[in-house]
Enzyme design. Sequence first.
Site, PDB file in Angstrom:
ATOM      1  N   ASP A 165      37.021  12.521  17.972  1.00  0.00           N
ATOM      2  CA  ASP A 165      38.396  12.262  18.408  1.00  0.00           C
ATOM      3  C   ASP A 165      38.634  13.146  19.635  1.00  0.00           C
ATOM      4  OD1 ASP A 165      38.756  14.812  17.435  1.00  0.00           O
ATOM      5  OD2 ASP A 165      40.359  14.315  16.029  1.00  0.00           O
ATOM      6  N   CYS A 189      35.382  16.447  15.118  1.00  0.00           N
ATOM      7  CA  CYS A 189      36.829  16.529  15.271  1.00  0.00           C
ATOM      8  C   CYS A 189      37.179  18.012  15.261  1.00  0.00           C
ATOM      9  CB  CYS A 189      37.567  15.704  14.217  1.00  0.00           C
ATOM     10  SG  CYS A 189      37.367  16.231  12.512  1.00  0.00           S
ATOM     11  N   HIS A 237      18.079  18.712   1.389  1.00  0.00           N
ATOM     12  CA  HIS A 237      18.440  18.540  -0.025  1.00  0.00           C
ATOM     13  C   HIS A 237      19.317  17.315  -0.287  1.00  0.00           C
ATOM     14  CE1 HIS A 237      17.709  23.039  -1.244  1.00  0.00           C
ATOM     15  NE2 HIS A 237      16.675  22.485  -0.658  1.00  0.00           N
ATOM     16  N   ARG A 274      36.494  22.858  16.911  1.00  0.00           N
ATOM     17  CA  ARG A 274      37.357  23.982  17.281  1.00  0.00           C
ATOM     18  C   ARG A 274      36.906  25.308  16.682  1.00  0.00           C
ATOM     19  NH1 ARG A 274      42.965  20.562  16.589  1.00  0.00           N
ATOM     20  NH2 ARG A 274      43.054  19.788  18.737  1.00  0.00           N
TER      21      ARG A 274
END
Length: 148
Positions: free
Chosen positions: A11, A68, A101, A112
């Site tokens: 995004d 995002c 795994h 961020r």
Amino acid sequence: MTKKKIAITSDHAGFYLKEKLFKYLVSKKYEVRDLGSKTDEVSDYPDYGHALADAVASGEYDLGITICGTGNGMNMVVNKHQGIRGALCWNEEMSRLARAHNDANICALPGRFISESEAYLIVKTFVETSFEGGRHTPRIGKIPIVKY
Ligand code: RB5
């Protein structure tokens, strides 16, 4: 061995990191498809998360990378799709274990909360690590909800 086919999305909060990771994967000679976003304009992460999950679940792409702000939203979206095992990866070891795994096929990054160099390492590890199989195979087989 044929190089893996990789799809990538973000995004707005992951846009700039996605652009860099796209170029990084291309430089490593992977076949990469950028499914957006195409700008840093504010967008809704499910629009790109569902597109990525469809591209991987259909078998068209081997692995997906998505970014995002926290990685959580994208990870929640992709894990709604059958056949998708999305993993929130914020460091190299989480990324390695997600593949080794859990046979994760989508890596969700918290754009961020990680540096650019950490992101390269996480993605490199994700695309280069193989599923270990063995005791992990029946476990991942129990992940889908099967209704009788
Ligand atoms: C956008 O501000 C942010 O909420 C989004 O990128 C993501 O972190 C959601 O999980």
